[in-house]
Design a protein around this motif. Sequence first.
Motif, PDB file in Angstrom:
ATOM      1  N   VAL A   2      -9.394  -1.775   5.513  1.00 48.28           N
ATOM      2  CA  VAL A   2      -9.290  -2.445   4.219  1.00 48.28           C
ATOM      3  C   VAL A   2     -10.666  -2.476   3.574  1.00 48.28           C
ATOM      4  O   VAL A   2     -11.607  -3.053   4.133  1.00 48.28           O
ATOM      5  CB  VAL A   2      -8.735  -3.876   4.371  1.00 48.28           C
ATOM      6  CG1 VAL A   2      -8.593  -4.546   3.004  1.00 48.28           C
ATOM      7  CG2 VAL A   2      -7.385  -3.837   5.085  1.00 48.28           C
ATOM      8  N   GLN A  32      -2.429 -10.714   3.532  1.00 50.46           N
ATOM      9  CA  GLN A  32      -1.840  -9.748   4.465  1.00 50.46           C
ATOM     10  C   GLN A  32      -1.638  -8.418   3.769  1.00 50.46           C
ATOM     11  O   GLN A  32      -1.252  -8.359   2.593  1.00 50.46           O
ATOM     12  CB  GLN A  32      -0.486 -10.255   4.992  1.00 50.46           C
ATOM     13  CG  GLN A  32      -0.609 -11.380   5.998  1.00 50.46           C
ATOM     14  CD  GLN A  32       0.720 -11.699   6.656  1.00 50.46           C
ATOM     15  OE1 GLN A  32       1.721 -11.925   5.984  1.00 50.46           O
ATOM     16  NE2 GLN A  32       0.739 -11.716   7.970  1.00 50.46           N
ATOM     17  N   THR A  33      -1.882  -7.351   4.505  1.00 48.68           N
ATOM     18  CA  THR A  33      -1.712  -6.015   3.980  1.00 48.68           C
ATOM     19  C   THR A  33      -1.425  -5.065   5.127  1.00 48.68           C
ATOM     20  O   THR A  33      -1.365  -5.485   6.289  1.00 48.68           O
ATOM     21  CB  THR A  33      -2.961  -5.577   3.183  1.00 48.68           C
ATOM     22  OG1 THR A  33      -2.699  -4.352   2.507  1.00 48.68           O
ATOM     23  CG2 THR A  33      -4.166  -5.426   4.099  1.00 48.68           C
ATOM     24  N   THR A  40      -2.032  -2.532  11.722  1.00 43.72           N
ATOM     25  CA  THR A  40      -2.487  -1.246  12.208  1.00 43.72           C
ATOM     26  C   THR A  40      -2.412  -1.239  13.732  1.00 43.72           C
ATOM     27  O   THR A  40      -2.166  -2.274  14.348  1.00 43.72           O
ATOM     28  CB  THR A  40      -3.912  -0.942  11.709  1.00 43.72           C
ATOM     29  OG1 THR A  40      -4.193   0.448  11.928  1.00 43.72           O
ATOM     30  CG2 THR A  40      -4.947  -1.785  12.424  1.00 43.72           C
ATOM     31  N   GLN A  82      -2.588  -2.852  -3.239  1.00 44.77           N
ATOM     32  CA  GLN A  82      -3.914  -2.823  -2.640  1.00 44.77           C
ATOM     33  C   GLN A  82      -4.857  -1.882  -3.394  1.00 44.77           C
ATOM     34  O   GLN A  82      -6.064  -2.103  -3.458  1.00 44.77           O
ATOM     35  CB  GLN A  82      -3.832  -2.392  -1.179  1.00 44.77           C
ATOM     36  CG  GLN A  82      -5.158  -2.375  -0.442  1.00 44.77           C
ATOM     37  CD  GLN A  82      -5.639  -3.763  -0.072  1.00 44.77           C
ATOM     38  OE1 GLN A  82      -4.837  -4.585   0.315  1.00 44.77           O
ATOM     39  NE2 GLN A  82      -6.927  -4.008  -0.179  1.00 44.77           N
ATOM     40  N   TRP A 105     -12.133  -9.322   9.397  1.00 39.32           N
ATOM     41  CA  TRP A 105     -11.623 -10.429   8.576  1.00 39.32           C
ATOM     42  C   TRP A 105     -12.440 -11.696   8.816  1.00 39.32           C
ATOM     43  O   TRP A 105     -12.735 -12.449   7.881  1.00 39.32           O
ATOM     44  CB  TRP A 105     -10.151 -10.696   8.899  1.00 39.32           C
ATOM     45  CG  TRP A 105      -9.209  -9.603   8.518  1.00 39.32           C
ATOM     46  CD1 TRP A 105      -8.578  -8.733   9.360  1.00 39.32           C
ATOM     47  CD2 TRP A 105      -8.775  -9.263   7.196  1.00 39.32           C
ATOM     48  NE1 TRP A 105      -7.782  -7.876   8.654  1.00 39.32           N
ATOM     49  CE2 TRP A 105      -7.873  -8.182   7.321  1.00 39.32           C
ATOM     50  CE3 TRP A 105      -9.054  -9.764   5.929  1.00 39.32           C
ATOM     51  CZ2 TRP A 105      -7.253  -7.598   6.218  1.00 39.32           C
ATOM     52  CZ3 TRP A 105      -8.439  -9.191   4.826  1.00 39.32           C
ATOM     53  CH2 TRP A 105      -7.554  -8.113   4.977  1.00 39.32           C
ATOM     54  N   ARG A 143       2.260   1.784   7.696  1.00 40.89           N
ATOM     55  CA  ARG A 143       1.668   0.455   7.840  1.00 40.89           C
ATOM     56  C   ARG A 143       2.113  -0.529   6.764  1.00 40.89           C
ATOM     57  O   ARG A 143       1.714  -1.692   6.785  1.00 40.89           O
ATOM     58  CB  ARG A 143       0.133   0.570   7.859  1.00 40.89           C
ATOM     59  CG  ARG A 143      -0.388   1.403   9.031  1.00 40.89           C
ATOM     60  CD  ARG A 143      -1.899   1.563   8.993  1.00 40.89           C
ATOM     61  NE  ARG A 143      -2.364   2.315  10.157  1.00 40.89           N
ATOM     62  CZ  ARG A 143      -2.450   3.641  10.203  1.00 40.89           C
ATOM     63  NH1 ARG A 143      -2.113   4.365   9.141  1.00 40.89           N
ATOM     64  NH2 ARG A 143      -2.886   4.253  11.299  1.00 40.89           N
ATOM     65  N   ASN A 144       2.923  -0.059   5.832  1.00 37.24           N
ATOM     66  CA  ASN A 144       3.401  -0.926   4.754  1.00 37.24           C
ATOM     67  C   ASN A 144       4.794  -1.484   5.051  1.00 37.24           C
ATOM     68  O   ASN A 144       5.478  -1.993   4.168  1.00 37.24           O
ATOM     69  CB  ASN A 144       3.435  -0.146   3.435  1.00 37.24           C
ATOM     70  CG  ASN A 144       3.522  -1.057   2.224  1.00 37.24           C
ATOM     71  OD1 ASN A 144       2.810  -2.057   2.126  1.00 37.24           O
ATOM     72  ND2 ASN A 144       4.406  -0.730   1.284  1.00 37.24           N
ATOM     73  N   HIS A 156      -4.228  -7.311   8.945  1.00 35.61           N
ATOM     74  CA  HIS A 156      -3.721  -6.022   8.483  1.00 35.61           C
ATOM     75  C   HIS A 156      -2.874  -5.427   9.599  1.00 35.61           C
ATOM     76  O   HIS A 156      -3.126  -5.647  10.785  1.00 35.61           O
ATOM     77  CB  HIS A 156      -4.866  -5.078   8.109  1.00 35.61           C
ATOM     78  CG  HIS A 156      -5.792  -4.737   9.229  1.00 35.61           C
ATOM     79  ND1 HIS A 156      -6.478  -5.691   9.970  1.00 35.61           N
ATOM     80  CD2 HIS A 156      -6.169  -3.532   9.760  1.00 35.61           C
ATOM     81  CE1 HIS A 156      -7.228  -5.102  10.872  1.00 35.61           C
ATOM     82  NE2 HIS A 156      -7.053  -3.791  10.781  1.00 35.61           N
ATOM     83  N   THR A 163       0.840  -1.194   0.000  1.00 35.89           N
ATOM     84  CA  THR A 163       0.000   0.000   0.000  1.00 35.89           C
ATOM     85  C   THR A 163       0.874   1.243   0.000  1.00 35.89           C
ATOM     86  O   THR A 163       2.096   1.173   0.190  1.00 35.89           O
ATOM     87  CB  THR A 163      -0.910   0.043   1.241  1.00 35.89           C
ATOM     88  OG1 THR A 163      -0.152   0.502   2.367  1.00 35.89           O
ATOM     89  CG2 THR A 163      -1.506  -1.316   1.543  1.00 35.89           C
TER      90      THR A 163
END
Length: 368
Positions: free
Chosen positions: A261, A255-256, A279, A242, A298, A217-218, A277, A212
């Motif tokens: 999301v 996973q991201t 965060t 993303q 999720w 957060r990436n 994710h 992202t």
Amino acid sequence: MKTVAALLVGLMLVAPAQAQIQAQAQAQAQSPAAPQWLRVPPTSGRLTAADIAVVINTADPYSVAVGEHYALRRGLSAEQVVRLELPLRPSLSPAEFDELQAQLQRRLPGRVQALALAWSQPYAVACNAITGALALGFQGELCKHSCAPSKPSPYVAYTGHKPFSDLGLRPAMLLAARSVEQARSLIDRGVAADHSLAQRGTPPVQAVFASTTDKARNVRAPLFPPPGRLWAWGVEVRQLDQGQLPPLAEVVLYQTGLARVEGLDQIPFLPGALADHLTSLGGQLERTSGPQMSALDWIAAGATASHGAVSEPCNHLQKFPHPQLLLLNYLQGVSALEAYWRSVLWPAQSVFVGEPLAAPFARQPDQP
């Protein structure tokens, strides 16, 4: 069918000494080099229904209904079902947690190696996650500065399937969902997942790692595994943007790194799928709106297990599931609980949610 050891050699995953796993994962996190496979040791056996106990909060109707469904679906004996009373709120005080620990120590049979907690709340003990605290002990000093390092987990480097007997700790996972109906569906997905991908070949299932533009957060992107087909497992590793989510099919891992999301309903999760994710507060499970989504989103979308932080962890990579450790352990046939617990180096703030025994890559018969 090839052995697990032969498959690892085929991926050039040479097993190092167990003590090197944490250092290796940290070193990769600090290196911007092109993605390479980690060296992960072969696991020995996995957790099964004979190894787990479900804990039910009798003050919570959700907990009673979900816990009893879990015991039924997994065929647990009476001594594997522990009923006690807990406050029905997001966090326990340290004193309340001490009482919970004392009750479990008195009532759990020594053969129980792991715990399924049949509730969505409480998910925390002050700034600690309840799952992390039950396994590693409450770490009160972390509450003075939640971004500080926490106690490393010996489970990351553990390759056996008897953690309480061998390490003196019981990894735990919450059977958490938005409703009893969703929780029952979660449990049923976990049971349906067992052995379902052990013989999979073509077409491949997908392990998806989405980058992202959210820089903070990436940070896991450098840890993503190289894209391509893992032929021995019938898994295709995909790296995506993303912002340009293409059509996906039969996703077993996603996973991201985003606070929220969008488009979760577009991801076709298989039974046993893992998804999370990165965060700050994804482990605050009561969240249904706002800038940061909950790990339970999720689960609602069809994943079978997830992870979130219950207090501000900053973006320390050691406090979130390592993409390769998660995938490579899961591919060896261990359960969702084992794969997630082996992927987080500092899990004090980590709440693990889902159906703990789901094991789609496990080969029959079950390890006794």
